[in-house]
Write an enzyme that holds these catalytic residues in place. Structure first.
Site, mmCIF file in Angstrom:
data_model
loop_
_atom_site.group_PDB
_atom_site.id
_atom_site.type_symbol
_atom_site.label_atom_id
_atom_site.label_comp_id
_atom_site.label_asym_id
_atom_site.label_seq_id
_atom_site.Cartn_x
_atom_site.Cartn_y
_atom_site.Cartn_z
ATOM 1 C CE1 TYR A 288 -3.301 -2.861 0.744
ATOM 2 C CE2 TYR A 288 -4.574 -0.913 1.269
ATOM 3 C CZ TYR A 288 -4.515 -2.256 0.968
ATOM 4 O OH TYR A 288 -5.673 -2.982 0.894
ATOM 5 C CE LYS B 63 2.604 -17.403 -3.150
ATOM 6 N NZ LYS B 63 1.760 -18.606 -3.316
ATOM 7 C CG ASP C 78 -1.045 -20.261 -1.690
ATOM 8 O OD1 ASP C 78 -0.509 -20.247 -0.556
ATOM 9 O OD2 ASP C 78 -0.488 -20.775 -2.686
ATOM 10 C CG ASP D 145 -8.064 -5.043 1.773
ATOM 11 O OD1 ASP D 145 -9.040 -4.679 2.441
ATOM 12 O OD2 ASP D 145 -8.002 -4.931 0.533
ATOM 13 C CG ASP E 56 -13.498 -7.587 2.148
ATOM 14 O OD1 ASP E 56 -13.258 -6.933 3.187
ATOM 15 O OD2 ASP E 56 -13.923 -7.066 1.095
#
Ligand code: NAD
Ligand code: IPM
Ligand code: MN
Length: 366
Positions: free
Chosen positions: A141, A191, A223, A247, A251
């Site tokens: 970000y 990751k 993942d 983020d 969700d």
């Protein structure tokens, strides 16, 4: 108690859900003799329209002076052109950075009455009680370079995912401290099989973890984490992860509760208020929901529960926070559900149901 709260309603359903939370805060203030002084300031698309800037200086200054910040949501189709020079979301990123809110806490705990509102099988949801600690002021970000370039007549864009040891240490320490007060398990999500920033992340989280021998630490690739959140969500306690993974995964995790509209968040950093508590920013995890904005049907629970987190973390009002959480839970129990949860309650009917439960608790309390 006398607390100053900077309110940033923002765009779309932001003002609708913030107004709802204000009503609940007023009720808490009346019942307990607290003075919550709420003052509105512009942020996001509305601020761009008025000032050409998604976070006017005076909004940031007011937030720095406040004891806590309550935010709705920013963004919408009006400001969404891929070539726009200013975007509502820049205001949100700037306020998080400006207040140095490096940790975003997003608790996920499905209500027993809402198990059928989730697409997951109910048996998977039994015992789910997890909390994300999302790093909030670094990663892809904020990393630089972040720009468009012209290479041989072709447009190219670059974002940079970067982390320093210090940035990883402070957020992971917070996650381990939190786990100590819970079920003593931290899951770090990265990751590391591909990204250099994730390899540093994993190394530093392990080092910090060695200071917390009483807390179990596991590392999971992002993942696989996306898959385990659906296949064995009850196995998680505290999940710590970098900004963008957090983020996306939150969700996804919100669906365990039946709707994204249910999820609150608390963003905290090193800034303290006059109570010596974190000067936090509290906001639901959802966005401005342009598809339902202005219809009066938004689910206010995420914002109301964010206000409860504010009382707990920024003002030390644990009892009052618990009473709000209980009122929300009982309103759901009584069948007060907005459309996203399969009901037909409007935002204001939902708030009335929450207030009703709150006042019943207060009468029983007196
Ligand atoms: P969104 O969260 O706004 O909406 C996704 C879906 O969830 C929509 O169908 C919406 O109606 C529904 N929804 C969200 N909150 C709800 C609520 N409280 N009650 C009932 N239904 C609800 O995500 P999006 O559509 O991807 O993004 C819309 C805009 O919001 C974009 O401009 C985005 O940048 C912005 N956004 C802002 C924030 C924030 O301010 N924190 C967060 C996410 C997205
Ligand atoms: C959130 C939102 C924001 C984010 C956007 C609007 C900048 O999606 O708060 O989850 O990505 O952090
Ligand atoms: Mn998001």
């Amino acid at each position: 108690m006398n607390a100053n709260i900077a309110c940033l309603p923002g765009d779309g359903i932001g003002p609708e859900v913030v107004d709802a939370a204000k009503v609940v805060l007023d009720a808490v203030g009346d019942a307990f003799g607290h003075q919550f002084i709420l003052q509105n300031y512009p942020i996001g698309g509305g601020a761009i329209d008025l000032y050409g800037n998604a976070l006017p200086d005076f909004t940031l200054e007011a937030c720095l002076d406040a004891d806590a910040v309550l935010l709705g949501a920013v963004g919408g189709p009006k400001w969404d052109s891929p070539d726009a020079l200013v975007r509502p979301e820049q205001g949100l990123l700037a306020i998080r950075k400006g207040l140095n809110l490096f940790a975003n806490l997003r608790p996920v705990k499905p209500h027993a009455k809402l198990l059928s509102a989730s697409p997951l099988k109910s048996e998977k949801l039994i015992g789910v009680d997890l909390i994300f600690v999302r790093e909030l002021t670094s990663g892809i970000y904020f990393g630089t370079p972040k720009e468009r370039r012209n290479i041989n007549g072709e447009e190219m864009a670059v974002d940079t995912m970067s982390y320093t040891t210090g940035e990883i240490q402070r957020v992971s320490r917070l996650a381990f401290e939190l786990a100590r007060q819970r079920r003593k398990k931290v899951t770090s999500i990265d990751k590391a099989n591909v990204l250099e920033s994730s390899r540093l992340w994993r190394k530093v989280v392990s080092q910090v973890g060695s200071e917390y021998p009483d807390v179990a630490l596991e590392h999971i690739l992002v993942d696989a984490a996306a898959m385990y959140l659906l296949s064995k969500p009850a196995s998680f306690d505290v999940l710590v992860t970098e900004n963008m993974f957090g983020d996306i995964l939150t969700d996804e995790a919100s669906v365990l509760t039946g709707s994204m509209g249910n999820l609150p968040s608390a963003s905290i950093g090193d800034g303290l208020n006059k109570f010596g508590k974190p000067r936090g920013l509290y906001e639901p995890i959802h966005g401005s929901a342009p598809d339902i904005a202005g219809k009066g049907v938004a689910n206010p629970i995420g914002t109301v529960l964010s206000a409860a987190l504010m009382l707990r973390y920024s003002f030390g009002l644990e009892n009052e926070a618990l009473l709000i959480e209980k009122a929300v839970s009982q309103a759901i129990e009584q069948g007060a559900l907005t459309a996203d949860l399969g009901g037909n309650y409007t935002t204001s009917a939902m708030i009335q149901a929450i207030l009703q439960q709150f006042s019943e608790s207060i009468s029983a309390y007196e």
